[in-house]
Design a protein around this motif. Structure first.
Motif, PDB file in Angstrom:
ATOM      1  N   ILE A 144       0.829  -1.210   0.000  1.00 47.62           N
ATOM      2  CA  ILE A 144       0.000   0.000   0.000  1.00 47.62           C
ATOM      3  C   ILE A 144       0.863   1.260   0.000  1.00 47.62           C
ATOM      4  N   LYS A 145       0.238   2.374  -0.383  1.00 46.54           N
ATOM      5  CA  LYS A 145       0.956   3.646  -0.449  1.00 46.54           C
ATOM      6  C   LYS A 145       1.157   4.208   0.966  1.00 46.54           C
ATOM      7  N   PRO A 146       2.210   5.041   1.147  1.00 48.88           N
ATOM      8  CA  PRO A 146       2.510   5.577   2.484  1.00 48.88           C
ATOM      9  C   PRO A 146       1.327   6.260   3.158  1.00 48.88           C
ATOM     10  N   HIS A 147       0.606   7.108   2.411  1.00 47.61           N
ATOM     11  CA  HIS A 147      -0.513   7.825   3.039  1.00 47.61           C
ATOM     12  C   HIS A 147      -1.612   6.860   3.472  1.00 47.61           C
ATOM     13  N   GLU A 148      -1.787   5.758   2.714  1.00 45.60           N
ATOM     14  CA  GLU A 148      -2.802   4.770   3.076  1.00 45.60           C
ATOM     15  C   GLU A 148      -2.419   4.040   4.368  1.00 45.60           C
ATOM     16  N   LEU A 149      -1.117   3.743   4.514  1.00 46.71           N
ATOM     17  CA  LEU A 149      -0.638   3.111   5.747  1.00 46.71           C
ATOM     18  C   LEU A 149      -0.950   3.987   6.955  1.00 46.71           C
TER      19      LEU A 149
END
Length: 343
Positions: A144-149
């Protein structure tokens, strides 16, 4: 398909049980050789089904079942034992086991136990959604993308603190589990300095009572991990799998677990398993067995070597298990193979 952990002290038994599990259409992603290792895996990867050997070091499989029960983890457990004892069966059921298998057992017995365990998983899933959400977050972390994490971790913490069911010791249990998962993630990068045990316990207790402090603390950890993970797991992912395969080829005689190999390359067990299968086309157990059987075929061409000597030379601790694996790959026993090539 539920994640399964096999916790057995003896490597050959662990391998046999894992093979039988795969024969039933499941995958034994995780393995442990001691109660301490099993507890660490439970905190880090949260398998849905655990098969625990009564003879497990540091307290035994029964003690591991009691640990699972006391921690209220959403895990279905099966106890494996070399003896049929009413007392042990009673204690296992008291500790939440779904079944008690006396080894050696038949594949149909294991299949029935796994079906019971799957039913238990279905019941537990609704009661422990936060733990399952946490497990999924860490399983997805590399994809997953950093912002999603960061957003998903925020949502997790929001549920931990605001759900009416998560008060007192239950909330503290979730915070402890999240903390342990992050410590495991940070360990390969040496980002976390050692802290005294008492000080760490006080920190976890404080975090379980202060939502803002917990959000800030875990956000800082996530950002550290994202920075370091980008350096290690970007273009180097394929190289790491190649290095893992080379290491296994050079050390195929050794008895190593999936946990040990994944930790060697700084990955969670579930993530390493998926990447390894994608790269090699095989599970770790199957890959190791293929190498060992190819080496064994060469050694069997030397008639002065006994078959049990060949088995030991390529890393099998018992002749019986070697014969079964060899037949699985070559459709013949080692003795039949020798006859076939004229020896």
């Amino acid at each position: 398909m539920p994640q399964i952990m096999v916790a057995c002290a003896e490597g050959s038994l662990r391998a046999q049980v894992s093979e039988m599990i795969e024969g039933q259409g499941y995958e034994a992603w995780l393995d442990a050789s001691s109660r301490e290792e099993a507890l660490r895996i439970l905190e880090q990867d949260l398998p849905r089904i655990v098969l625990a050997d009564m003879m497990l070091p540091a307290g035994g499989g029964l003690r591991l079942l009691q640990d699972i029960e006391q921690s209220q983890l959403p895990v279905a457990a099966i106890l494996l034992s070399p003896v049929c004892s009413y007392d042990y069966v009673h204690q296992a059921l008291q500790s939440g086991a779904v079944d008690y298998l006396v080894y050696p057992f038949e594949p149909r017995e294991l299949a029935q136990a796994l079906r019971r365990a799957e039913k238990r998983c279905g019941i537990l899933e609704g009661n422990h959604r936060l733990v399952l959400y946490m497990m999924q977050l860490f399983n997805d972390m590399h994809a997953i993308k950093p912002h999603e994490l960061l957003e998903r971790q925020e949502e997790l913490l929001r549920h931990i603190f605001r759900s009416k069911h998560n008060y007192g010791g239950v909330r503290e249990m979730y915070i402890r589990m999240l903390h342990m998962k992050w410590m495991h993630k940070l360990e390969p990068y040496e980002l976390w300095s050692e802290t005294g045990e008492t000080q760490m316990e006080l920190l976890k207790l404080k975090l379980s009572k202060d939502e803002d402090a917990a959000r800030y603390y875990f956000q800082q950890i996530a950002e550290h991990w994202l920075e370091q993970s980008a350096k290690l797991h970007g273009p180097n992912r394929r190289l790491l799998m190649k290095m893992a395969c080379l290491y296994i080829n050079e050390n195929y005689k050794q008895e190593f677990t999936l946990t040990q190999i994944s930790e060697r390359y700084g990955m969670s067990v579930s993530y390493f398993s998926k990447q390894f299968k994608h790269y090699s086309g095989d599970t770790l157990v199957n890959y190791v067995n293929k190498i060992r059987i190819q080496k064994a075929k060469r050694l069997l061409m030397h008639p002065q070597l006994k078959i049990y000597e060949v088995a030991h030379e390529v890393g099998y601790s018992t002749l019986q298990y070697f014969n079964r694996v060899f037949k699985q790959f070559e459709k013949a026993t080692p003795l039949e193979y020798r006859r076939k090539i004229g020896l």
